[in-house]
Design a protein around this motif. Structure first.
Motif, PDB file in Angstrom:
ATOM      1  N   THR A   7      11.634  48.672   6.268  1.00 51.02           N
ATOM      2  CA  THR A   7      12.221  47.359   7.223  1.00 51.02           C
ATOM      3  C   THR A   7      11.511  47.637   8.750  1.00 51.02           C
ATOM      4  O   THR A   7      11.079  46.884   9.184  1.00 51.02           O
ATOM      5  N   LEU A   8      11.712  49.103   9.024  1.00 51.14           N
ATOM      6  CA  LEU A   8      10.984  49.267  10.261  1.00 51.14           C
ATOM      7  C   LEU A   8       9.450  49.185  10.361  1.00 51.14           C
ATOM      8  O   LEU A   8       9.235  48.539  11.534  1.00 51.14           O
ATOM      9  N   ALA A   9       8.886  49.486   9.475  1.00 49.33           N
ATOM     10  CA  ALA A   9       7.285  49.170   9.028  1.00 49.33           C
ATOM     11  C   ALA A   9       7.239  47.501   9.405  1.00 49.33           C
ATOM     12  O   ALA A   9       6.259  47.298   9.980  1.00 49.33           O
ATOM     13  N   GLY A  10       7.913  46.786   8.698  1.00 49.47           N
ATOM     14  CA  GLY A  10       7.741  45.620   8.697  1.00 49.47           C
ATOM     15  C   GLY A  10       8.022  44.828  10.121  1.00 49.47           C
ATOM     16  O   GLY A  10       7.160  43.824  10.432  1.00 49.47           O
ATOM     17  N   ALA A  11       8.965  45.129  10.684  1.00 51.17           N
ATOM     18  CA  ALA A  11       9.333  44.692  11.872  1.00 51.17           C
ATOM     19  C   ALA A  11       8.385  45.089  12.941  1.00 51.17           C
ATOM     20  O   ALA A  11       7.822  44.430  13.822  1.00 51.17           O
ATOM     21  N   GLY A  13       4.999  45.931  12.285  1.00 57.53           N
ATOM     22  CA  GLY A  13       3.965  45.073  11.985  1.00 57.53           C
ATOM     23  C   GLY A  13       4.104  43.775  12.543  1.00 57.53           C
ATOM     24  O   GLY A  13       2.955  43.460  13.232  1.00 57.53           O
ATOM     25  N   HIS A  14       4.905  43.076  12.559  1.00 55.78           N
ATOM     26  CA  HIS A  14       4.932  41.824  13.096  1.00 55.78           C
ATOM     27  C   HIS A  14       5.029  41.758  14.703  1.00 55.78           C
ATOM     28  O   HIS A  14       4.388  40.955  15.267  1.00 55.78           O
ATOM     29  N   ALA A  15       5.666  42.782  15.035  1.00 57.02           N
ATOM     30  CA  ALA A  15       5.841  42.887  16.581  1.00 57.02           C
ATOM     31  C   ALA A  15       4.326  43.406  17.165  1.00 57.02           C
ATOM     32  O   ALA A  15       3.865  42.667  18.220  1.00 57.02           O
ATOM     33  N   LEU A  16       3.782  43.923  16.473  1.00 50.18           N
ATOM     34  CA  LEU A  16       2.397  44.495  16.774  1.00 50.18           C
ATOM     35  C   LEU A  16       1.135  43.274  16.750  1.00 50.18           C
ATOM     36  O   LEU A  16       0.730  43.043  17.817  1.00 50.18           O
ATOM     37  N   VAL A  17       1.543  42.443  15.849  1.00 56.12           N
ATOM     38  CA  VAL A  17       0.660  41.169  15.809  1.00 56.12           C
ATOM     39  C   VAL A  17       1.128  40.234  17.141  1.00 56.12           C
ATOM     40  O   VAL A  17       0.149  39.614  17.800  1.00 56.12           O
ATOM     41  N   GLU A  91      10.566  53.098  16.244  1.00 54.82           N
ATOM     42  CA  GLU A  91      11.633  52.315  16.682  1.00 54.82           C
ATOM     43  C   GLU A  91      11.469  52.295  18.373  1.00 54.82           C
ATOM     44  O   GLU A  91      11.818  51.023  18.676  1.00 54.82           O
ATOM     45  N   GLY A  92      11.351  53.184  19.156  1.00 52.77           N
ATOM     46  CA  GLY A  92      11.044  53.083  20.618  1.00 52.77           C
ATOM     47  C   GLY A  92       9.937  51.774  20.939  1.00 52.77           C
ATOM     48  O   GLY A  92      10.117  51.173  21.735  1.00 52.77           O
ATOM     49  N   LEU A  93       8.862  52.306  20.102  1.00 51.46           N
ATOM     50  CA  LEU A  93       7.816  51.162  20.290  1.00 51.46           C
ATOM     51  C   LEU A  93       8.390  50.040  20.049  1.00 51.46           C
ATOM     52  O   LEU A  93       7.898  48.800  20.792  1.00 51.46           O
ATOM     53  N   LEU A  94       8.959  49.684  18.935  1.00 53.22           N
ATOM     54  CA  LEU A  94       9.457  48.366  18.561  1.00 53.22           C
ATOM     55  C   LEU A  94      10.029  47.632  19.569  1.00 53.22           C
ATOM     56  O   LEU A  94       9.941  46.581  19.894  1.00 53.22           O
ATOM     57  N   ARG A  95      11.011  48.521  20.206  1.00 49.69           N
ATOM     58  CA  ARG A  95      11.926  47.918  21.107  1.00 49.69           C
ATOM     59  C   ARG A  95      10.905  47.380  22.389  1.00 49.69           C
ATOM     60  O   ARG A  95      11.325  46.466  23.001  1.00 49.69           O
ATOM     61  N   GLU A  96      10.194  48.241  22.674  1.00 50.01           N
ATOM     62  CA  GLU A  96       9.189  47.703  23.818  1.00 50.01           C
ATOM     63  C   GLU A  96       8.484  46.549  23.396  1.00 50.01           C
ATOM     64  O   GLU A  96       8.165  45.811  24.337  1.00 50.01           O
ATOM     65  N   LEU A  97       8.132  46.468  22.288  1.00 46.46           N
ATOM     66  CA  LEU A  97       7.062  45.441  21.875  1.00 46.46           C
ATOM     67  C   LEU A  97       8.097  44.065  22.057  1.00 46.46           C
ATOM     68  O   LEU A  97       7.356  43.024  22.493  1.00 46.46           O
ATOM     69  N   ARG A  98       9.183  44.349  21.376  1.00 41.19           N
ATOM     70  CA  ARG A  98       9.856  43.066  21.413  1.00 41.19           C
ATOM     71  C   ARG A  98      10.496  42.724  23.001  1.00 41.19           C
ATOM     72  O   ARG A  98      10.424  41.538  23.226  1.00 41.19           O
TER      73      ARG A  98
END
Length: 141
Positions: A7-11, A13-17, A91-98
């Motif tokens: 789930t972390l990888a999917g979220a 990947g989405h945020a990266l795009v 997880e930190g990267l995901l928060r920053e991307l969002r």
């Protein structure tokens, strides 16, 4: 791989795009490349070049967003399988991307992987696996 890491990888990947079409892509790309290198400094330029090719393909409408999101989900899942200790950094990267995506351009991502994962449906991302579901609201413009 456990469901939480997938789930972390999917979220991510989405945020990266999403980040690929943002004003902050250059700085995000550098950080993502460092994480994707898995601690190997020699791999950073290789990862950065791969990310830039993906960004160019997305912006040029050469590759659909859902394909790129799936590709990067797979790459991130592979990294998490090899180095699960990277989960906190991702997880930190995901928060920053969002956080950076707020007010930016949204990319619609559709598709599925063997019926287990569906990302996107207008402004809502849903991840399905069996009876479990997570819903994430995408930032609106």
């Amino acid at each position: 791989m456990d469901l939480e890491l997938l789930t972390l990888a999917g979220a991510t990947g989405h945020a990266l795009v999403q980040a690929m079409v943002s004003d902050g892509w250059a700085s995000a790309r550098a950080r993502i490349a460092r994480i994707m290198s898995g601690g190997d400094a020699e791999r950073v330029p290789v990862e950065e070049a791969a990310l830039e090719r993906s960004g160019q393909a997305l912006r040029g409408s050469e590759i659909p967003a859902y394909v790129l999101a799936g590709h990067w989900q797979g790459r991130i899942a592979e990294l998490l399988t090899r180095q699960p200790e990277c989960a906190g950094e991702i997880e930190g990267l995901l928060r920053e991307l969002r956080a950076a995506a707020t007010g930016g351009t949204n990319v619609r991502i559709d598709g599925h992987n063997n019926g287990n994962l569906i990302i996107g449906d207008h402004n809502v991302a849903r991840i399905h696996r069996g009876e479990w579901e997570e819903t994430c609201q995408r930032p609106s413009r």
